[in-house]
Design a protein around this motif. Structure first.
Motif, PDB file in Angstrom:
ATOM      1  N   ILE A   1      10.288  -3.124   7.231  1.00 33.83           N
ATOM      2  CA  ILE A   1      10.592  -1.831   6.623  1.00 33.83           C
ATOM      3  C   ILE A   1      11.733  -2.028   5.642  1.00 33.83           C
ATOM      4  O   ILE A   1      12.800  -2.557   6.002  1.00 33.83           O
ATOM      5  CB  ILE A   1      10.983  -0.776   7.674  1.00 33.83           C
ATOM      6  N   ALA A   2      11.533  -1.632   4.394  1.00 35.81           N
ATOM      7  CA  ALA A   2      12.568  -1.765   3.369  1.00 35.81           C
ATOM      8  C   ALA A   2      12.665  -0.461   2.594  1.00 35.81           C
ATOM      9  O   ALA A   2      11.659   0.039   2.079  1.00 35.81           O
ATOM     10  CB  ALA A   2      12.236  -2.907   2.418  1.00 35.81           C
ATOM     11  N   ALA A   3      13.858   0.103   2.515  1.00 37.16           N
ATOM     12  CA  ALA A   3      14.056   1.372   1.825  1.00 37.16           C
ATOM     13  C   ALA A   3      15.285   1.279   0.909  1.00 37.16           C
ATOM     14  O   ALA A   3      16.406   1.388   1.383  1.00 37.16           O
ATOM     15  CB  ALA A   3      14.251   2.498   2.850  1.00 37.16           C
TER      16      ALA A   3
ATOM     17  N   LEU B   1      12.199   7.700   5.746  1.00 42.51           N
ATOM     18  CA  LEU B   1      11.517   7.246   4.547  1.00 42.51           C
ATOM     19  C   LEU B   1      10.967   8.442   3.793  1.00 42.51           C
ATOM     20  O   LEU B   1      10.773   9.520   4.365  1.00 42.51           O
ATOM     21  CB  LEU B   1      10.370   6.289   4.903  1.00 42.51           C
ATOM     22  N   SER B   2      10.699   8.248   2.507  1.00 43.60           N
ATOM     23  CA  SER B   2      10.105   9.305   1.692  1.00 43.60           C
ATOM     24  C   SER B   2       9.176   8.669   0.678  1.00 43.60           C
ATOM     25  O   SER B   2       9.225   7.456   0.442  1.00 43.60           O
ATOM     26  CB  SER B   2      11.197  10.107   0.968  1.00 43.60           C
ATOM     27  N   LEU B   3       8.323   9.482   0.065  1.00 45.54           N
ATOM     28  CA  LEU B   3       7.407   8.958  -0.931  1.00 45.54           C
ATOM     29  C   LEU B   3       7.929   9.156  -2.352  1.00 45.54           C
ATOM     30  O   LEU B   3       7.766   8.285  -3.206  1.00 45.54           O
ATOM     31  CB  LEU B   3       6.026   9.603  -0.784  1.00 45.54           C
ATOM     32  N   VAL B   4       8.533  10.309  -2.610  1.00 50.30           N
ATOM     33  CA  VAL B   4       9.054  10.592  -3.954  1.00 50.30           C
ATOM     34  C   VAL B   4      10.429  11.224  -3.858  1.00 50.30           C
ATOM     35  O   VAL B   4      10.798  11.788  -2.821  1.00 50.30           O
ATOM     36  CB  VAL B   4       8.112  11.526  -4.746  1.00 50.30           C
TER      37      VAL B   4
ATOM     38  N   ALA C   1       8.931   0.802   1.649  1.00 46.89           N
ATOM     39  CA  ALA C   1       7.730   0.118   2.131  1.00 46.89           C
ATOM     40  C   ALA C   1       7.763  -0.131   3.621  1.00 46.89           C
ATOM     41  O   ALA C   1       8.797  -0.480   4.191  1.00 46.89           O
ATOM     42  CB  ALA C   1       7.565  -1.218   1.406  1.00 46.89           C
ATOM     43  N   ILE C   2       6.596   0.090   4.234  1.00 44.06           N
ATOM     44  CA  ILE C   2       6.328  -0.373   5.603  1.00 44.06           C
ATOM     45  C   ILE C   2       5.194  -1.380   5.499  1.00 44.06           C
ATOM     46  O   ILE C   2       4.127  -1.071   4.964  1.00 44.06           O
ATOM     47  CB  ILE C   2       5.909   0.780   6.528  1.00 44.06           C
TER      48      ILE C   2
ATOM     49  N   GLY D   1       0.808  -1.215   0.000  1.00 50.22           N
ATOM     50  CA  GLY D   1       0.000   0.000   0.000  1.00 50.22           C
ATOM     51  C   GLY D   1       0.837   1.259   0.000  1.00 50.22           C
ATOM     52  O   GLY D   1       0.530   2.228  -0.700  1.00 50.22           O
ATOM     53  N   GLN D   2       1.925   1.279   0.780  1.00 47.80           N
ATOM     54  CA  GLN D   2       2.767   2.472   0.802  1.00 47.80           C
ATOM     55  C   GLN D   2       3.467   2.678  -0.529  1.00 47.80           C
ATOM     56  O   GLN D   2       3.620   3.811  -0.989  1.00 47.80           O
ATOM     57  CB  GLN D   2       3.808   2.403   1.918  1.00 47.80           C
TER      58      GLN D   2
END
Length: 437
Positions: free
Chosen positions: A358-360, A416-419, A344-345, A312-313
Motif C-alpha cells: 500500500i502506497a499513498a 485512501l482516496s481516488l481523487v 495504490a493497493i 489497477g487502482q
C-alpha cells in the motif's frame, strides 16, 4: 449533445465509460472503441499461466455489457488520430468525430528492445496480455514434461515488477505441490537496485519482506541486472554473467500505441501522453488519458532504467478524475476540477502466502518529500483478498458501475482516496486556463 469517444476496454476505459454514464445521465453520447472483444482482469494472468485459472474465468464480453448501459460499442483497431480536426479513424474507413476523447489504450509491449525477448519472436514468456498468458501456460505444460532451470524477472525499462515476483514465487509453489521443486533451480533477475524496490524506491518494509521470502523459498536473485540479450535457453547480462534456462518469463518495457506516436507533439519519445493535473493533454484540452498510457516519471533515478508502475487502482483513480472533469466541463456537475490521488493497493499472491503493498501516493508527495503513508504486509490472507477482489471487480464490470459507494467507504477506512480537488492556485490550473484560452 456532446460526442465522447473512449479508446480502450480495460480497467481505464470501462471505468471512464461507466462513471460518465452515471454522471451525464444519458444526456451525451458515449462511444467505446477497442480492438479486443473482451475485458480481461490482467492481475489474474499469472494464475492462468500456471493452470490455476482458466482464461475465460477472468474475462467478460464487452459488447453486451455496454449495450445494457446504453454505451455505443465499436470493435476495431484505431489507425489514426487527428487532434486538430477531433477525429479518430478505426480500420480503413470508419471515422468518429469527438468533442472529448479519452485515451485508455494501455501500452504496447516493446519486446524488440532486447534481442530474443518475448514469446512470439523470442525465447521468453510473458503475462502482460491474455494471448501471451495462454502461450505461457502452454509452454509451462510442456516444461513440466522436461523440467530444468527457471529464470524470471524484468529487463531494463520494465515497470510494475509485482507480476514478476508473483510468477517466480507461484512457480515455486506449484513445483512444490508437484513434488519436483528440487529438480528446478529458480533465479530472479531484476533491474531493481534491490529486491522490493518495485520502481518506486520501495515502500515501508517491502525490501525486507521480499528478500526474506526469496531466501525461505530457495530462490536466487541478481539485482541491478542489465539483460542485453536472450538466446535460446540462455540469458546474457552486461557484466558477462550468463544464466541457462528451460523456462523463462520476463517483463518487457512498455511504449505507446503506434497511432499516438504518429501525431507530432502528442506524446513523449516512448509514446506516453503528458497530462495536466486534470489529466488533459497540455496542448489538446479535449484529449484526456487514463492508465498505463499516461506519462508518469519514476520517483527516482536508478542505475538500470526502471519505469514507474501504474496499478489497477491508480488507473481507476485516473478514470474517476477524467470522468469527473469531463462532466464538469459539460456543466453536468457543479464542482471544482479534481486530480487522481495515485494511491495504490497491490496484492501479490504466492500460492500459500502473499504480500500486500500500500502506497499513498505511489510517487512521494513533493510538498513533504515522502509518502503520507506506506506499508507492506505478508500472510495467506492476501491470497484470499486477491481472490475476493478478482470476483468483486468482475462483478462490478457486469453491474456497469465504476466505484460504488461502499468501495469509496472502504478506501476511506484505509485512509485512501481516488481523487482530490485541484487547488485554485495550482500552476497547472493556470496552464489549463491558458490552453482553454
Amino acid at each position: 449533445m456532446a460526442q465522447i469517444v473512449i479508446i480502450g476496454a480495460g480497467f481505464g476505459g470501462l471505468s471512464v465509460a461507466y462513471e460518465l454514464k452515471h454522471l451525464l445521465r444519458g444526456k451525451h453520447k458515449i462511444t467505446l472503441i477497442s480492438d479486443e472483444p473482451n475485458f480481461t482482469f490482467i492481475p489474474s494472468l499469472p494464475w492462468v499461466a500456471f493452470n490455476l485459472r482458466k482464461l475465460e474465468q477472468v474475462q467478460l464480453s464487452v459488447k453486451p455489457l455496454l449495450e445494457k448501459q446504453g454505451i455505443h460499442w465499436q470493435q476495431g483497431r484505431v489507425t489514426a488520430l487527428d487532434p486538430n480536426e477531433k477525429r479518430v479513424r478505426v480500420g480503413e474507413d470508419i471515422t468518429f468525430n469527438y468533442d472529448y476523447l479519452v485515451i485508455a489504450t494501455g501500452a504496447s509491449l516493446a519486446y524488440e528492445l532486447i534481442p530474443g525477448l518475448g514469446p512470439e519472436e523470442g525465447y521468453t514468456q510473458s503475462v502482460c496480455n491474455p494471448h501471451h498468458a495462454e502461450m505461457a501456460r502452454e509452454a509451462w505444460n510442456k516444461f513440466l514434461e522436461n523440467p530444468g532451470p527457471i529464470v524470471v524477472g524484468g529487463v531494463p525499462g520494465a515497470s510494475c515488477m509485482g507480476p514478476a515476483y508473483e510468477f517466480a514465487l507461484l512457480a515455486d509453489f506449484v513445483l512444490r505441490k508437484k513434488g519436483i521443486r528440487e529438480e528446478v533451480p529458480i533465479t530472479f533477475i531484476s533491474p531493481e537496485p534491490y529486491l522490493g524496490h518495485l520502481g518506486i524506491g520501495g515502500m515501508a518494509n517491502s525490501g525486507k519482506l521480499v528478500t526474506e521470502l526469496m531466501e525461505q523459498r530457495g530462490i536466487k536473485w541478481v539485482e541491478n541486472a542489465e539483460i542485453t540479450e536472450i538466446e535460446e535457453n540462455q540469458v546474457k547480462l552486461a557484466d558477462g554473467q550468463e544464466f541457462p534456462f528451460q523456462y523463462a518469463m520476463f517483463l518487457p518495457p512498455f511504449h505507446g500505441a503506434p497511432f499516438l506516436k504518429e501525431v507530432p507533439g502528442l506524446t513523449d519519445e516512448k509514446g506516453f501522453l503528458p497530462v495536466l493535473d486534470t489529466y488533459q493533454h497540455p496542448d489538446y484540452p479535449s484529449i484526456y488519458s487514463a492508465g498505463v498510457i499516461t506519462q508518469l516519471d519514476a520517483p527516482e533515478t536508478t542505475e538500470i532504467p526502471l519505469g514507474a508502475p501504474k496499478t489497477g487502482q491508480m488507473t481507476e483513480s485516473m478514470a474517476m478524475a477524467v470522468a469527473h472533469n469531463i462532466a464538469r466541463e459539460l456543466g453536468e456537475i457543479p464542482s471544482r476540477p479534481v486530480k487522481p490521488s495515485l494511491e495504490a493497493i497491490c496484492m501479490a499472491d504466492f500460492g500459500d502466502t502473499g504480500i500486500i503493498f500500500i502506497a499513498a501516493p505511489v510517487v512521494p508527495d513533493p510538498s513533504i518529500g515522502h509518502r503520507r503513508h506506506a506499508t507492506a504486509l505478508r500472510g495467506i490472507w492476501v491470497n484470499w483478498a486477491k481472490n475476493v477482489f478478482e470476483w468483486y471487480f468482475l462483478m462490478k464490470m457486469r453491474w456497469g458501475t465504476a466505484v460504488p459507494w461502499f468501495e469509496k467507504l472502504g478506501l476511506f477506512l484505509l485512509r485512501l482516496s481516488l481523487v482530490t480537488p485541484i487547488p485554485e492556485t495550482s500552476d497547472q490550473q493556470k496552464d489549463l486556463s491558458r490552453v482553454k484560452g
